[in-house]
Design an enzyme around this catalytic site. Structure first.
Site, PDB file in Angstrom:
ATOM      1  CB  CYS A   1      -1.114  -0.130   1.115  1.00 36.78           C
ATOM      2  SG  CYS A   1      -2.487   1.168   1.003  1.00 36.78           S
TER       3      CYS A   1
ATOM      4  CG  HIS B   1      -4.169  -3.326   2.398  1.00 38.15           C
ATOM      5  ND1 HIS B   1      -2.880  -2.956   3.564  1.00 38.15           N
ATOM      6  CD2 HIS B   1      -4.805  -2.287   1.993  1.00 38.15           C
ATOM      7  CE1 HIS B   1      -3.196  -1.738   3.391  1.00 38.15           C
ATOM      8  NE2 HIS B   1      -3.991  -1.149   2.845  1.00 38.15           N
TER       9      HIS B   1
ATOM     10  CD  GLU C   1      -2.351  -6.101   5.052  1.00 41.44           C
ATOM     11  OE1 GLU C   1      -2.645  -4.910   5.297  1.00 41.44           O
ATOM     12  OE2 GLU C   1      -1.726  -6.467   4.123  1.00 41.44           O
TER      13      GLU C   1
END
Length: 194
Positions: free
Chosen positions: A77, A175, A177
């Protein structure tokens, strides 16, 4: 394998650490130069505003260290955006790893882009086993334009770089994650294939 997540006060590092733990690996949060330099893999996260994040990197000297790293580095990001030459956000000079300038989305689209979007034109082993048009999770108001270093493309009013690569440096605008199984696979590829 020693995995270091660069901790420079730019948020969201715990969720990355947990995502790596779910893959069966331990990551260390650190701003220690020697520890970062000696890692096998480095993750450079970022949530927040570009100019304040860069001033945190400059205050610790990490702005000089990160571009010199020789092992695989993954910017996430804002981390990816800071690896570019500059950003319109706060008129910020970046780390100049990727030779392009980050710009703001036009007023013709709702900013920030928040939510799931597709990635296409996937290149490099970072996306090994990831189908074209997979969905990933994004939150951003600024983007990196398409470039020779683009390794994934997304669309939001225009086509932009969802991921970049130059030498040992990789960057993803999304992202991983927070991107479910696709994101986990991308993180695993970074840790095990690259």
């Amino acid at each position: 394998m020693k995995i270091v997540i660069i901790d420079y006060g730019a948020g969201n590092i715990q969720s990355i650490k947990f995502a790596i733990k779910r893959l069966g690996y331990e990551a260390v949060l650190s701003h220690d130069v020697a520890e970062i330099q000696n890692a096998d893999k480095v993750i450079f996260p970022g949530v927040g505003e570009a100019s304040s994040a860069m001033s945190k990197l400059r205050a610790t000297g990490l702005d000089k260290i990160i571009p010199q790293l020789k092992q695989p580095v993954l910017g996430i990001c804002l981390g990816m955006q800071l690896m570019c030459r500059s950003s319109e956000e706060g008129n910020t000079k970046g780390l100049n790893i990727f030779d392009l300038d980050v710009v703001k989305f036009s007023k013709t689209v709702k900013v920030p882009q928040i939510g799931w979007n597709q990635i296409t034109n996937l290149k490099t082993d970072l996306f090994q086993g990831i189908p074209d048009k997979s969905y990933v999770y994004l939150v951003h108001s600024f983007y990196a334009p398409l470039h020779a270093e683009t390794i994934a493309v997304s669309e939001y009013g225009l086509s932009y770089s969802a991921a970049l690569r130059k030498d040992n440096f990789y960057g993803v605008q999304f992202h991983p994650e927070k991107s479910s199984d696709v994101g986990s696979k991308i993180l695993k590829n970074f840790l095990t294939v690259i």
